[in-house]
Design a protein around this motif. Structure first.
Motif, PDB file in Angstrom:
ATOM      1  N   HIS A  52       0.824  -1.198   0.000  1.00 41.61           N
ATOM      2  CA  HIS A  52       0.000   0.000   0.000  1.00 41.61           C
ATOM      3  C   HIS A  52       0.864   1.256   0.000  1.00 41.61           C
ATOM      4  O   HIS A  52       2.019   1.228   0.440  1.00 41.61           O
ATOM      5  CB  HIS A  52      -0.963  -0.006   1.183  1.00 41.61           C
ATOM      6  CG  HIS A  52      -2.072  -0.995   1.024  1.00 41.61           C
ATOM      7  ND1 HIS A  52      -1.900  -2.338   1.277  1.00 41.61           N
ATOM      8  CD2 HIS A  52      -3.352  -0.850   0.585  1.00 41.61           C
ATOM      9  CE1 HIS A  52      -3.027  -2.983   1.011  1.00 41.61           C
ATOM     10  NE2 HIS A  52      -3.914  -2.108   0.598  1.00 41.61           N
ATOM     11  N   ALA A  53       0.278   2.346  -0.489  1.00 39.45           N
ATOM     12  CA  ALA A  53       1.029   3.584  -0.655  1.00 39.45           C
ATOM     13  C   ALA A  53       1.357   4.239   0.679  1.00 39.45           C
ATOM     14  O   ALA A  53       2.411   4.854   0.830  1.00 39.45           O
ATOM     15  CB  ALA A  53       0.240   4.556  -1.534  1.00 39.45           C
ATOM     16  N   ASP A  54       0.442   4.127   1.632  1.00 36.35           N
ATOM     17  CA  ASP A  54       0.651   4.711   2.957  1.00 36.35           C
ATOM     18  C   ASP A  54      -0.340   4.064   3.914  1.00 36.35           C
ATOM     19  O   ASP A  54      -1.135   3.199   3.523  1.00 36.35           O
ATOM     20  CB  ASP A  54       0.496   6.235   2.933  1.00 36.35           C
ATOM     21  CG  ASP A  54      -0.812   6.677   2.277  1.00 36.35           C
ATOM     22  OD1 ASP A  54      -1.870   6.061   2.564  1.00 36.35           O
ATOM     23  OD2 ASP A  54      -0.779   7.613   1.466  1.00 36.35           O
ATOM     24  N   HIS A  57      -4.129   4.611   3.018  1.00 39.82           N
ATOM     25  CA  HIS A  57      -4.527   3.714   1.928  1.00 39.82           C
ATOM     26  C   HIS A  57      -4.763   2.309   2.461  1.00 39.82           C
ATOM     27  O   HIS A  57      -5.772   1.652   2.154  1.00 39.82           O
ATOM     28  CB  HIS A  57      -3.419   3.717   0.863  1.00 39.82           C
ATOM     29  CG  HIS A  57      -3.697   2.866  -0.323  1.00 39.82           C
ATOM     30  ND1 HIS A  57      -2.675   2.260  -1.052  1.00 39.82           N
ATOM     31  CD2 HIS A  57      -4.853   2.490  -0.926  1.00 39.82           C
ATOM     32  CE1 HIS A  57      -3.215   1.568  -2.038  1.00 39.82           C
ATOM     33  NE2 HIS A  57      -4.532   1.694  -1.989  1.00 39.82           N
ATOM     34  N   ASN A  61      -8.599   0.329   2.763  1.00 44.30           N
ATOM     35  CA  ASN A  61      -8.860  -0.953   2.112  1.00 44.30           C
ATOM     36  C   ASN A  61      -9.219  -2.048   3.113  1.00 44.30           C
ATOM     37  O   ASN A  61     -10.144  -2.839   2.894  1.00 44.30           O
ATOM     38  CB  ASN A  61      -7.640  -1.383   1.292  1.00 44.30           C
ATOM     39  CG  ASN A  61      -7.688  -0.876  -0.128  1.00 44.30           C
ATOM     40  OD1 ASN A  61      -8.743  -0.555  -0.664  1.00 44.30           O
ATOM     41  ND2 ASN A  61      -6.533  -0.799  -0.769  1.00 44.30           N
ATOM     42  N   GLY A 110      -1.723  -2.029  -4.044  1.00 42.48           N
ATOM     43  CA  GLY A 110      -2.958  -1.941  -3.282  1.00 42.48           C
ATOM     44  C   GLY A 110      -3.867  -3.143  -3.452  1.00 42.48           C
ATOM     45  O   GLY A 110      -3.855  -3.800  -4.493  1.00 42.48           O
ATOM     46  N   SER A 112      -6.954  -2.942  -3.679  1.00 40.30           N
ATOM     47  CA  SER A 112      -8.205  -2.365  -4.148  1.00 40.30           C
ATOM     48  C   SER A 112      -8.951  -3.253  -5.135  1.00 40.30           C
ATOM     49  O   SER A 112     -10.195  -3.257  -5.157  1.00 40.30           O
ATOM     50  CB  SER A 112      -7.943  -0.997  -4.795  1.00 40.30           C
ATOM     51  OG  SER A 112      -7.289  -0.140  -3.889  1.00 40.30           O
ATOM     52  N   SER A 156     -12.389   6.367  -7.534  1.00 42.76           N
ATOM     53  CA  SER A 156     -11.359   5.598  -8.228  1.00 42.76           C
ATOM     54  C   SER A 156     -11.228   6.048  -9.678  1.00 42.76           C
ATOM     55  O   SER A 156     -10.125   6.218 -10.195  1.00 42.76           O
ATOM     56  CB  SER A 156     -11.684   4.103  -8.176  1.00 42.76           C
ATOM     57  OG  SER A 156     -11.733   3.645  -6.846  1.00 42.76           O
ATOM     58  N   SER A 159      -9.658   9.533  -9.856  1.00 46.39           N
ATOM     59  CA  SER A 159      -8.218   9.485  -9.603  1.00 46.39           C
ATOM     60  C   SER A 159      -7.466   8.890 -10.781  1.00 46.39           C
ATOM     61  O   SER A 159      -6.352   9.309 -11.091  1.00 46.39           O
ATOM     62  CB  SER A 159      -7.943   8.661  -8.338  1.00 46.39           C
ATOM     63  OG  SER A 159      -8.559   9.238  -7.210  1.00 46.39           O
ATOM     64  N   ASP A 167      -0.520   8.339  -8.187  1.00 42.81           N
ATOM     65  CA  ASP A 167      -0.268   8.195  -6.762  1.00 42.81           C
ATOM     66  C   ASP A 167       0.153   6.780  -6.369  1.00 42.81           C
ATOM     67  O   ASP A 167       0.203   6.442  -5.198  1.00 42.81           O
ATOM     68  CB  ASP A 167      -1.514   8.586  -5.965  1.00 42.81           C
ATOM     69  CG  ASP A 167      -2.764   7.851  -6.440  1.00 42.81           C
ATOM     70  OD1 ASP A 167      -2.632   6.877  -7.220  1.00 42.81           O
ATOM     71  OD2 ASP A 167      -3.877   8.248  -6.026  1.00 42.81           O
ATOM     72  N   ILE A 169      -1.432   4.172  -6.507  1.00 46.68           N
ATOM     73  CA  ILE A 169      -2.572   3.349  -6.121  1.00 46.68           C
ATOM     74  C   ILE A 169      -3.193   2.742  -7.372  1.00 46.68           C
ATOM     75  O   ILE A 169      -3.383   3.436  -8.364  1.00 46.68           O
ATOM     76  CB  ILE A 169      -3.612   4.177  -5.352  1.00 46.68           C
ATOM     77  CG1 ILE A 169      -2.994   4.717  -4.051  1.00 46.68           C
ATOM     78  CG2 ILE A 169      -4.851   3.354  -5.048  1.00 46.68           C
ATOM     79  CD1 ILE A 169      -3.891   5.657  -3.279  1.00 46.68           C
ATOM     80  N   HIS A 171      -5.795   2.260  -9.169  1.00 48.66           N
ATOM     81  CA  HIS A 171      -7.177   2.610  -9.450  1.00 48.66           C
ATOM     82  C   HIS A 171      -7.745   1.790 -10.610  1.00 48.66           C
ATOM     83  O   HIS A 171      -8.925   1.422 -10.611  1.00 48.66           O
ATOM     84  CB  HIS A 171      -7.283   4.101  -9.760  1.00 48.66           C
ATOM     85  CG  HIS A 171      -6.855   4.985  -8.634  1.00 48.66           C
ATOM     86  ND1 HIS A 171      -7.573   5.081  -7.459  1.00 48.66           N
ATOM     87  CD2 HIS A 171      -5.774   5.791  -8.491  1.00 48.66           C
ATOM     88  CE1 HIS A 171      -6.955   5.937  -6.647  1.00 48.66           C
ATOM     89  NE2 HIS A 171      -5.868   6.374  -7.255  1.00 48.66           N
TER      90      HIS A 171
END
Length: 221
Positions: A52-54, A57, A61, A110, A112, A156, A159, A167, A169, A171
């Motif tokens: 994950h980015a951070d 995030h 999720n 991610g 996601s 999503s 973005s 970023d 992520i 998406h």
């Protein structure tokens, strides 16, 4: 909450934490078009789902996965839950590979895609009564699952299509994951899913728009 969900959340949190503190690990296991196409590192299609980015995030999720998983476990069992989650991660990243095939630099991470699959499968079964709450707000302010799905996918898509924004992520993986969650539910419970077609259509609006932008207008190539 089933033990398998706790294990997935725990493993994802541990791996994400380690990768956020080890750039070499992060770079080795993230989704990257060039690495997959040129070096045949197909393991990235799955491993990226555990990065994950951070922490925001990651928390988002895992919270969504936690909230939507009970309905999936009840309807599909543990094996069905795992099929939807893992296959949605894989299909989501395969879709990303398809639409970004000419951009070898593209990378993302991610869970996601898997989360999107769980959301779509869950809401396909009961779009109105399955609700999700907002942290720190009373249960009375919870929103129906299909509304949350609409907002989740809308963000999503925004973005993903926003100019000069990247970023890390995944998406794009949301669309592939959501598609698998929907199709799997229709195959297993066709009558239930089709009876909820109106709510699925509402939730699908951002995904339909994304498909239009990608395949008709060719905004991403």
């Amino acid at each position: 909450m089933n033990t398998v969900v706790i294990i997935i959340i725990a493993v994802t949190c541990i791996i994400s934490y380690l990768a956020l503190n080890d750039i070499r690990m992060f770079e080795k296991y993230k989704f990257n078009v060039g690495a997959i196409q040129q070096r045949k590192e197909y393991f990235r299609l799955l491993s990226a789902g555990f990065l994950h980015a951070d922490f925001i995030h990651l928390a988002l999720n895992m919270y969504v996965l936690y909230m939507f998983s009970p309905a999936i476990l009840y309807a599909f069992g543990v094996s069905g839950f795992l099929i939807i989650y893992i296959a949605s991660i894989l299909l989501g990243n395969l879709f990303s590979l398809l639409i970004y095939k000419n951009q070898s630099w593209y990378s993302a991470i991610g869970a996601s895609g898997g989360v999107a699959g769980i959301i779509f499968a869950s809401v396909s079964l009961d779009p109105v009564n399955i609700k999700i709450g907002i942290i720190f707000l009373p249960p009375a302010l919870s929103i129906p699952g299909y509304i949350f799905g609409l907002l989740y996918f809308g963000y999503s898509v925004y973005s993903m299509l926003k100019p000069r924004s990247h970023d890390n992520i995944g998406h794009a993986a949301h669309l592939g994951g959501a598609f698998f969650g929907l199709i799997y539910t229709i195959i297993v419970f066709p009558q239930i899913a089709l009876s909820n077609i109106l709510f699925l259509g509402i939730m699908s609006l951002p995904l339909i728009y994304l498909a239009y932008e990608v395949f008709i207008r060719k905004r991403i190539n």
